[in-house]
Scaffold this motif. Sequence first.
Motif, short mmCIF file in Angstrom:
data_model
loop_
_atom_site.label_atom_id
_atom_site.label_comp_id
_atom_site.label_asym_id
_atom_site.label_seq_id
_atom_site.Cartn_x
_atom_site.Cartn_y
_atom_site.Cartn_z
N LEU A 43 -12.04 11.11 33.96
CA LEU A 43 -11.18 11.07 32.78
C LEU A 43 -10.44 9.74 32.68
O LEU A 43 -10.32 9.17 31.60
N LYS A 44 -9.98 9.24 33.81
CA LYS A 44 -9.28 7.95 33.82
C LYS A 44 -10.23 6.82 33.42
O LYS A 44 -9.84 5.91 32.68
N LYS A 45 -11.48 6.89 33.89
CA LYS A 45 -12.46 5.87 33.54
C LYS A 45 -12.74 5.91 32.04
O LYS A 45 -12.81 4.87 31.38
N ARG A 46 -12.91 7.10 31.50
CA ARG A 46 -13.15 7.25 30.06
C ARG A 46 -11.96 6.72 29.26
O ARG A 46 -12.13 6.06 28.23
N LYS A 47 -10.75 6.99 29.76
CA LYS A 47 -9.55 6.52 29.09
C LYS A 47 -9.52 4.98 29.05
O LYS A 47 -9.18 4.39 28.03
N LEU A 48 -9.91 4.34 30.15
CA LEU A 48 -9.95 2.88 30.18
C LEU A 48 -11.00 2.33 29.21
O LEU A 48 -10.76 1.33 28.54
N GLN A 49 -12.15 3.01 29.13
CA GLN A 49 -13.19 2.59 28.18
C GLN A 49 -12.67 2.69 26.74
O GLN A 49 -12.93 1.80 25.92
N LEU A 50 -11.95 3.78 26.46
CA LEU A 50 -11.38 3.95 25.12
C LEU A 50 -10.37 2.85 24.82
O LEU A 50 -10.35 2.30 23.72
N ARG A 51 -9.54 2.54 25.82
CA ARG A 51 -8.53 1.50 25.62
C ARG A 51 -9.21 0.17 25.27
O ARG A 51 -8.77 -0.55 24.37
N ASP A 52 -10.29 -0.14 25.97
CA ASP A 52 -11.02 -1.39 25.70
C ASP A 52 -11.58 -1.40 24.28
O ASP A 52 -11.53 -2.41 23.58
N ARG A 53 -12.14 -0.26 23.83
CA ARG A 53 -12.68 -0.16 22.47
C ARG A 53 -11.56 -0.29 21.43
O ARG A 53 -11.74 -0.93 20.40
N ILE A 54 -10.41 0.32 21.74
CA ILE A 54 -9.26 0.23 20.83
C ILE A 54 -8.83 -1.22 20.67
O ILE A 54 -8.61 -1.70 19.56
N ILE A 55 -8.77 -1.95 21.77
CA ILE A 55 -8.38 -3.36 21.73
C ILE A 55 -9.38 -4.17 20.92
O ILE A 55 -9.00 -5.00 20.09
N LEU A 56 -10.68 -3.91 21.12
CA LEU A 56 -11.71 -4.62 20.35
C LEU A 56 -11.56 -4.37 18.86
O LEU A 56 -11.64 -5.30 18.05
N LEU A 57 -11.35 -3.11 18.48
CA LEU A 57 -11.21 -2.77 17.06
C LEU A 57 -9.95 -3.40 16.48
O LEU A 57 -9.97 -3.93 15.36
N GLU A 58 -8.85 -3.35 17.23
CA GLU A 58 -7.62 -3.96 16.74
C GLU A 58 -7.79 -5.45 16.53
O GLU A 58 -7.30 -6.01 15.55
N ASN A 59 -8.53 -6.09 17.42
CA ASN A 59 -8.78 -7.52 17.28
C ASN A 59 -9.64 -7.83 16.06
O ASN A 59 -9.49 -8.89 15.45
N GLN A 60 -10.54 -6.91 15.71
CA GLN A 60 -11.36 -7.11 14.51
C GLN A 60 -10.52 -6.93 13.24
O GLN A 60 -10.77 -7.58 12.23
N LEU A 61 -9.53 -6.05 13.31
CA LEU A 61 -8.71 -5.75 12.14
C LEU A 61 -7.60 -6.78 11.92
O LEU A 61 -7.23 -7.07 10.80
N ILE A 62 -7.09 -7.30 13.02
CA ILE A 62 -5.97 -8.25 12.93
C ILE A 62 -6.54 -9.66 12.94
O ILE A 62 -7.18 -10.06 13.91
N PRO A 63 -6.29 -10.43 11.89
CA PRO A 63 -6.81 -11.80 11.86
C PRO A 63 -6.21 -12.63 12.99
O PRO A 63 -5.06 -12.44 13.36
N ASP A 64 -7.00 -13.51 13.53
CA ASP A 64 -6.55 -14.35 14.64
C ASP A 64 -5.61 -15.42 14.10
O ASP A 64 -6.03 -16.39 13.49
N ILE A 65 -4.33 -15.25 14.34
CA ILE A 65 -3.31 -16.15 13.81
C ILE A 65 -3.32 -17.48 14.55
O ILE A 65 -3.04 -18.52 13.97
N ILE A 66 -3.70 -17.46 15.82
CA ILE A 66 -3.68 -18.70 16.61
C ILE A 66 -5.05 -19.35 16.62
O ILE A 66 -5.52 -19.82 17.64
N ALA A 67 -5.69 -19.40 15.49
CA ALA A 67 -7.05 -19.94 15.39
C ALA A 67 -7.06 -21.43 15.57
O ALA A 67 -6.17 -22.15 15.29
#
Length: 67
Positions: A43-67
């Motif tokens: 369960l902890k491993k799955r939770k970490l995988q989800l966290r990584d996917r969440i971060i990836l999606l958030e990065n796709q949604l939020i424009p990179d301000i420090i480009a």
Amino acid sequence: MGKSDEELQTQLELLKIEHRDLDQAIAALIEAGSPDQLRTARLKKRKLQLRDRIILLENQLIPDIIA
């Protein structure tokens, strides 16, 4: 063709809900003194995988301000 921001936002919300549910499930197992360490670890491993996917999606949604 990539997913729209709306589709990404929906997927992000679903992942956050699953992440929160896993957090509660892990806490319940620990609180119950469950001897099933393997299940807790999975369960902890799955939770970490989800966290990584969440971060990836958030990065796709939020424009990179420090480009």
